[in-house]
Design an enzyme around this catalytic site. Structure first.
Site, PDB file in Angstrom:
ATOM      1  N   VAL A  28      -5.787   4.335  -0.353  1.00 40.80           N
ATOM      2  CA  VAL A  28      -5.463   3.120  -0.561  1.00 40.80           C
ATOM      3  C   VAL A  28      -4.201   2.766   0.126  1.00 40.80           C
ATOM      4  O   VAL A  28      -3.077   3.785  -0.027  1.00 40.80           O
ATOM      5  CB  VAL A  28      -5.197   3.022  -1.986  1.00 40.80           C
ATOM      6  CG1 VAL A  28      -4.764   1.346  -2.314  1.00 40.80           C
ATOM      7  CG2 VAL A  28      -6.537   3.143  -2.757  1.00 40.80           C
ATOM      8  N   SER A  29      -3.941   2.041   1.039  1.00 40.60           N
ATOM      9  CA  SER A  29      -2.773   1.919   1.792  1.00 40.60           C
ATOM     10  C   SER A  29      -1.573   1.573   1.019  1.00 40.60           C
ATOM     11  O   SER A  29      -1.532   1.070  -0.063  1.00 40.60           O
ATOM     12  CB  SER A  29      -3.009   0.710   3.076  1.00 40.60           C
ATOM     13  OG  SER A  29      -4.114   1.075   3.599  1.00 40.60           O
TER      14      SER A  29
END
Ligand code: SAM
Length: 406
Positions: free
Chosen positions: A74-75
């Protein structure tokens, strides 16, 4: 002190704190993006992380490959907010996200609203399964989740007003521009000689022009668009030279180079210890002949690369035949360091001086901005048709990088 009186922050509190931090740092400038970050429960998309980790300004690793390198995350919130600012999404738009996870697709769903259309595609079935289930749990059933190699885009829902690529790309495959609406915008983290910028690209006639370029880092593209760097290990050492575009012409010239006496050259250019210098790697990448990355395996201790006491080396280097140099620093006035170069090989002094001179030119002409103009052309475009500047030729595109005249 009685710990019972310290209330544990709720997800909504953590979310609000994150949004306020991103606004006060100037990462979020648009109200609708702030509202999207307030609305989407990030922790639902990172169930293996603690609440604090889910709402930290950092990535959450979802999957690693056999070497332990992250291949799905998840950036980090600032990267997502930065790309959403670049994308300028408005209600009703059709958006394709390349690289899923669910969270960013949910943010996009908030931005396009009920009349819009969001498709997210990922090459990894574990990622699409998780994304589908988290999106449903968080109430975003309307987002389409697809399993495919995004090299071919997703033709069934095209054209898209926006395509947002959330995985590091080396090239821009034809499908992405073919599936982009006429006035569409493609946001893509593009690697140029190993230096990545998230570009906001729009059409101008037969090519694309970048409207903004953000510093960022992403996991690498897999599948048909994967591109491995060429890594040349310097014999018997833990040191390598990595070429993302181009390669070494005569690698044997560097045999034994690390056994030679190193040389250093200093630029006189000072930088604060915590001051960013993001344009310098891109400047070096586009002006130094033989620019490459310096790769060092520290798993068996430090390799003994030449560096001044209290200084450090950076992973930016250049090779000229039998010699190579890399960017380094040494301590200077309190709170600052001086940029310079260390080098090895028969012409170590000369090569170090070339690198230090480019640092001086960067400082004189480009340090305080602006970033260069970046354009993207079909690979069939004749070279004499391209703007002046550095040209990086990929499989499908020429990328041009032109620094403004001082
Ligand atoms: C940084 S993650 C995406 C983050 C996500 N957008 C989020 O909500 O935070 C990058 C993803 O790109 C995917 N990916 C890599 N190569 C791909 C390809 N060729 N086509 C589609 N997805 C790809 C990986 O499987 C990985 O899940």
């Amino acid at each position: 002190m009685n710990n019972d009186t310290v209330a544990t922050p709720s997800p909504a509190d953590l979310r609000e704190r994150l949004v306020e931090d991103l606004i006060s740092d100037g990462v979020i400038a648009t109200d609708s993006i702030a509202e999207a970050f307030r609305a989407v429960p990030r922790h639902v998309f990172a169930p293996d992380a603690s609440l604090e980790e889910a709402y930290a300004r950092d990535i959450v690793v979802v999957k690693r490959n056999e070497y332990g390198t992250p291949i799905s995350t998840v950036s980090a919130p600032e990267i997502q907010a930065g790309q959403l600012e670049q994308a300028q999404i408005t209600p009703g738009m059709r958006v394709l996200e390349i690289g899923s996870g669910g969270y960013n697709a949910a943010l996009i769903a908030e931005l396009v609203g009920a009349q819009g259309h969001v498709t997210t595609v990922d090459i990894d079935p574990d990622v699409t399964d998780r994304a589908r289930s988290f999106l449903n749990e968080a109430g975003y059933d309307r987002v389409n989740v697809l399993l495919a190699d995004a090299e071919g885009g997703v033709p069934e829902h095209a054209p898209y007003d926006r395509i947002i690529v959330t995985v590091g790309a080396w090239d821009i495959p034809p499908a992405w521009t073919e599936q982009l609406a006429k006035d569409g915008r493609l946001v893509v983290p593009l690697r140029m000689r190993g230096v990545t910028r998230s570009l906001a690209l729009e059409r101008e006639g037969d090519h694309l022009v970048s409207r903004s370029a953000h510093v960022c880092g992403f996991v690498k593209m897999q599948g048909a668009g994967a591109h491995d760097e060429r890594l040349w290990l310097l014999r018997g050492e833990q040191v390598g030279l990595r070429f993302d575009d181009g390669t070494l012409q005569e690698p044997s010239l560097l045999d034994g180079v690390l056994s030679t006496e190193p040389a250093a050259a200093w630029s006189g250019v000072l930088v604060g210890r915590t001051e960013p210098f993001a344009t310098l790697p891109l400047w070096l990448a586009t002006t130094l002949p033989g620019f490459c990355g310096l790769a060092v395996d520290t798993s068996q201790g430090q390799p003994g690369l030449a560096v001044e006491e209290g200084g450090r080396w950076f992973p930016y280097a250049m090779v000229d035949g039998d010699s190579f140099a890399y960017l380094s620093t040494r301590p200077a006035e309190p709170g600052t360091v001086e940029f310079g170069a260390h080098a090895y090989g028969p012409r170590a002094r000369e090569v170090a001086a070339v690198l230090a001179e480019q640092v001086r030119r960067w400082d004189r002409d480009h340090r305080s901005g602006p970033e260069p103009d970046i354009t993207v052309w079909p690979i069939s475009a004749p070279l004499d048709h391209l703007p002046e500047g550095a040209v990086i030729s990929k499989k499908h595109r020429h990328i041009t990088i032109s620094w403004p005249s001082p």
